[in-house]
Each structure stands twice: as structure tokens, then as C-alpha cells.
Design an enzyme around this catalytic site. Structure first.
Site, PDB file in Angstrom:
ATOM      1  N   ASP A  80      55.467  29.534  40.796  1.00 48.33           N
ATOM      2  CA  ASP A  80      54.432  29.841  41.778  1.00 48.33           C
ATOM      3  C   ASP A  80      53.100  29.890  41.036  1.00 48.33           C
ATOM      4  O   ASP A  80      53.004  30.497  39.970  1.00 48.33           O
ATOM      5  CB  ASP A  80      54.720  31.191  42.433  1.00 48.33           C
ATOM      6  N   SER A  81      52.082  29.267  41.588  1.00 45.41           N
ATOM      7  CA  SER A  81      50.814  29.198  40.850  1.00 45.41           C
ATOM      8  C   SER A  81      50.220  30.573  40.575  1.00 45.41           C
ATOM      9  O   SER A  81      49.460  30.754  39.627  1.00 45.41           O
ATOM     10  CB  SER A  81      49.798  28.331  41.600  1.00 45.41           C
ATOM     11  N   SER A  82      50.568  31.572  41.390  1.00 39.75           N
ATOM     12  CA  SER A  82      50.075  32.916  41.144  1.00 39.75           C
ATOM     13  C   SER A  82      50.637  33.494  39.848  1.00 39.75           C
ATOM     14  O   SER A  82      50.075  34.442  39.289  1.00 39.75           O
ATOM     15  CB  SER A  82      50.443  33.842  42.313  1.00 39.75           C
ATOM     16  N   THR A  86      53.530  24.769  47.031  1.00 40.87           N
ATOM     17  CA  THR A  86      53.885  24.607  48.445  1.00 40.87           C
ATOM     18  C   THR A  86      54.457  23.234  48.740  1.00 40.87           C
ATOM     19  O   THR A  86      55.341  23.091  49.590  1.00 40.87           O
ATOM     20  CB  THR A  86      52.634  24.852  49.327  1.00 40.87           C
ATOM     21  N   THR A 106      48.308  25.796  44.975  1.00 42.93           N
ATOM     22  CA  THR A 106      46.852  25.700  45.103  1.00 42.93           C
ATOM     23  C   THR A 106      46.094  26.953  44.683  1.00 42.93           C
ATOM     24  O   THR A 106      44.919  26.875  44.352  1.00 42.93           O
ATOM     25  CB  THR A 106      46.473  25.387  46.563  1.00 42.93           C
ATOM     26  N   ASP A 107      46.756  28.112  44.691  1.00 45.44           N
ATOM     27  CA  ASP A 107      46.009  29.359  44.527  1.00 45.44           C
ATOM     28  C   ASP A 107      45.275  29.459  43.198  1.00 45.44           C
ATOM     29  O   ASP A 107      44.173  30.009  43.131  1.00 45.44           O
ATOM     30  CB  ASP A 107      46.943  30.564  44.696  1.00 45.44           C
ATOM     31  N   GLN A 141      27.776  35.811  42.814  1.00 43.66           N
ATOM     32  CA  GLN A 141      28.711  35.893  43.925  1.00 43.66           C
ATOM     33  C   GLN A 141      28.416  34.850  44.994  1.00 43.66           C
ATOM     34  O   GLN A 141      29.244  34.620  45.887  1.00 43.66           O
ATOM     35  CB  GLN A 141      28.667  37.294  44.539  1.00 43.66           C
ATOM     36  N   CYS A 142      27.266  34.215  44.918  1.00 45.25           N
ATOM     37  CA  CYS A 142      26.918  33.152  45.870  1.00 45.25           C
ATOM     38  C   CYS A 142      27.741  31.908  45.575  1.00 45.25           C
ATOM     39  O   CYS A 142      27.962  31.557  44.417  1.00 45.25           O
ATOM     40  CB  CYS A 142      25.433  32.823  45.795  1.00 45.25           C
TER      41      CYS A 142
END
Length: 388
Positions: A95-97, A45, A127-128, A311-312
Site C-alpha cells: 500500500d503506498s501509505s 488501487t 496514488t497517495d 501552504q498555497c
């Protein structure tokens, strides 16, 4: 402000290897004694601009390179300690993706090739998947004794209220003037250990956090470094290990999931090497689903590593606390303690890529090799790290 930089943009990243050992920084004032930082611009970005037709943000190859001088010169106060830096921009911004193990290996190899020419390194990316990239690099860069700082921005640089300038300037400063021998993420006002980090907010400027470990440094009117948290500088020679085995699958358990879906994956996948189960709480799974245990037992028999995460956002996995977790432990599942999913997935890829046996991977997964997991008793940084 006195500063200097060189722009290198080749037709392909491999062209960067042509950088000579005896290159000189362009002089713009007296730069004797100032640190030298290599900035790798991969995309993200930070350097995007709106598409003229659709208005959607798209990479602009010229934007950062055209604005880097302005970024530095616009600082209000002269800073004789600000590092010299060389900016290298990938010809094809990513793109980081779309980034994955091959891209991480490219970044690691570039750092390795020019490791002794610079005092620190900055990687600018989207950032992703930054937490995955920083975690992976922390394992690939063995016996690292210099700062490697990942950064980017949530708002494109072309906007006047962007966070890009501050993140980039402070990242270059920390990379050149600190003695932090770690792969880190600097974002907003915090320097985080890379393999402890997560992107936890999609629209806020403080997008990253380190849920189970304090920031290594905080930037206010000055940069305050928490020295007691910094890993010791390794005494062994630096090396780069880029072999990653990406046959790792992460499964997030949800209520009502079907066992036969997971069974199909385990039975039909000939290449699956590790299965990360993202479970409830401290590592709990449904106790009435006997089929789940049967599938996981089959995975163990097929020499697939079973790693359990929580998942916490905060806390740790303890498979011995509840009966269901104990059953997972008994069949051979490994507790990852307070590691992030990003760190577990990339660490598994790294360990498997080094040709370790199933038993060796199980033994090393929950032990810290780069500060990625807390001591299970004290919850503090480990005093002695395992080697690899």
C-alpha cells in the site's frame, strides 16, 4: 496487435537480480526494432479487488498478471510501435501509505541494475504517496537519460469504467517511445514532472496536478510533448544514489499553535536534521510569537536545516517580502521558492544522505538539480542544473 511480455514474480524482490543480460522477449509477431520497457508493479488501487467478506478493496497478487495480456490485446487498432515489456510484480504488494525510503531505494536499485537492458521504465503504485516516490526517485537516479513513468489508477481495474487500462497503456507507450530523460507521473491525460507533482484530488480521475509547472505532455487524439520543457539529456554516466536521511520533520503552521510543542521536539530530538515549516502565503508566520523565533534559533544552533514552504497551492516563497519572513531569513531559514512540500522533504533527505554539510544543504536546497524549482527571476525551467 503484436506484443510480447515476460512475467517475473520471485519470492523476494532481490530475486529479480537473476534476470540474465541475454534474456529474450517471447515472440508474438515480429518485434524487431520495438522498444523494451520494464514495468514494476508494487501495488496500489489498480490491481485491487473487493474482499469477499468485508467488501473492502484489497491487493490481489494475481489480478494484474492475469489481465495484462487482455489489456494489450483489447486495443482496437494494431500498433506496431507499442513497446515490448517485462512485467515484474513484487511478491508482497505494498500500500503506498506504507511506502518509504527503503521502498524507493529498492525501486531505484532495480532500475539501476537493469538500466541498460530497457529503453524506459514504468512504476505502478498507489496514488497517495506517488508524488513523494516520484520526487525521491528523481533525485536518486543521477544523470538519468531514459523515461521513468509512475502511474496507477483511481478506480480498480476490475471495474469496467476504470481508468487503469488507459493510464497503464499510455505510460508504457511514453516510456518506450519518447526521449524524456526524467522521472514523471502520468495520470488521466497529463504527463507531469515527478518532483513538481501533487495529489490534489482524492476522488477525481485527474487526481494529480503540477501547480507551478506546465505538463510535459498531454494525451488527446495524440500525445503532444512540450519539448521546450524537457530537461536536457545528461552527458555524464548514470548512477544511483540511494542513501536518504529521513530525519526530516514537516510542520504545518495553524493559527494558535503552541511554541512549546515545537520547542520540545527541537530540544529532545537528537536525530532531527531538517525542519520544514509549511507557512502562510509567501512564507509568513506570526510576528507576535517571539517564542517561535527563539525555538527556530535554537534549531539553527543545533545544526538543523530550516526550510520554508507555502501552504498555497500556487506561487512561491519569498522570505524577504514581509518583516516576519525577513526575520526567518536573517536567522538562517531557507526559502524553497515554488517547490512542493513533497519535493522539499525528499530533496532534503537526499542531500543530507550524501553527507553534505549544513551550509552545503542550505546552498543547494533552493537551487535546481532535477528541474524541481523554477528560476527565481524568470519562473521558467533552469538552463543549467546543479550537479549531484
Amino acid at each position: 496487435m503484436s506484443f510480447s511480455y515476460i512475467l517475473e514474480s520471485k519470492d523476494a524482490p532481490d530475486g529479480f537480480s537473476e534476470l540474465k543480460d541475454d534474456f529474450e522477449f517471447r515472440k508474438d509477431g515480429d518485434n524487431k526494432g520495438r522498444a523494451k520497457v520494464l514495468v514494476l508493479y508494487t501495488g496500489g488501487t489498480l490491481g485491487m479487488v473487493p474482499d469477499e467478506t468485508t467488501g473492502a478493496l484489497t491487493p490481489s497478487p494475481e489480478f494484474l498478471t492475469n489481465n495484462i495480456a487482455r489489456i494489450i490485446r483489447d486495443q482496437k487498432d494494431d500498433d506496431d510501435d507499442f513497446p515490448d515489456f517485462l512485467l515484474y510484480q513484487f511478491e508482497q504488494l505494498i500500500d503506498s501509505s506504507d511506502m518509504g525510503p527503503s521502498d524507493w531505494a529498492l525501486i531505484a536499485n532495480l532500475i539501476g541494475k537493469h538500466y541498460y537492458k530497457f529503453d524506459g521504465f514504468v512504476v505502478v503504485m498507489g496514488t497517495d504517496t506517488m508524488a513523494y516516490a516520484a520526487s525521491a526517485l528523481s533525485f536518486m537516479l543521477v544523470n538519468l537519460s531514459k523515461p521513468v513513468i509512475f502511474t496507477g489508477s483511481m478506480i480498480p481495474m476490475y471495474k469496467g469504467y476504470s481508468d487503469a487500462d488507459r493510464n497503464l497503456i499510455l505510460s508504457i507507450s511514453i516510456a518506450g517511445t519518447s526521449n524524456i530523460p526524467e522521472v514523471c507521473i502520468f495520470f488521466h491525460a497529463k504527463l507531469l514532472r515527478g518532483n513538481r507533482s501533487k495529489k490534489v484530488r482524492s476522488e477525481a480521475l485527474d487526481a494529480f496536478d503540477s501547480p507551478n509547472f506546465p505538463p510535459l505532455a498531454v494525451a488527446g487524439t495524440k500525445i503532444s510533448i512540450n519539448e521546450k520543457l524537457i530537461l536536457n539529456t545528461p552527458r555524464r554516466p548514470f548512477k544511483v544514489l540511494t542513501n536518504l536521511d529521513s530525519n526530516v520533520l514537516v510542520v504545518r503552521l495553524v493559527p494558535g499553535f503552541r511554541n512549546d510543542t515545537l520547542r520540545m521536539v527541537v530540544e529532545q530530538s537528537a536525530k532531527l536534521r531538517a525542519l520544514v515549516l509549511d507557512l502562510y502565503g509567501v512564507g509568513n508566520a506570526p510576528g507576535r510569537k517571539s517564542g517561535l523565533m527563539a525555538v527556530l534559533q535554537l534549531a539553527i544552533e543545533k545544526n538543523i536545516v530550516i526550510a520554508v514552504t507555502s501552504q498555497c497551492l500556487q506561487g512561491s516563497v519569498n522570505l524577504k517580502e514581509y518583516a516576519v519572513g525577513r526575520r526567518l531569513y536573517d536567522i538562517g531559514a531557507v526559502s524553497t521558492n515554488d517547490m512542493t512540500v513533497e519535493s522539499v522533504a525528499t530533496k532534503l533527505a537526499f542531500l543530507l544522505g550524501q553527507g553534505l554539510t549544513h551550509k552545503q544543504v542550505n546552498e543547494r536546497l533552493s537551487k535546481s538539480i532535477r528541474g524541481e524549482v523554477s528560476d527565481t527571476v524568470t519562473r521558467e525551467r533552469p538552463g543549467t542544473l546543479s550537479t549531484l
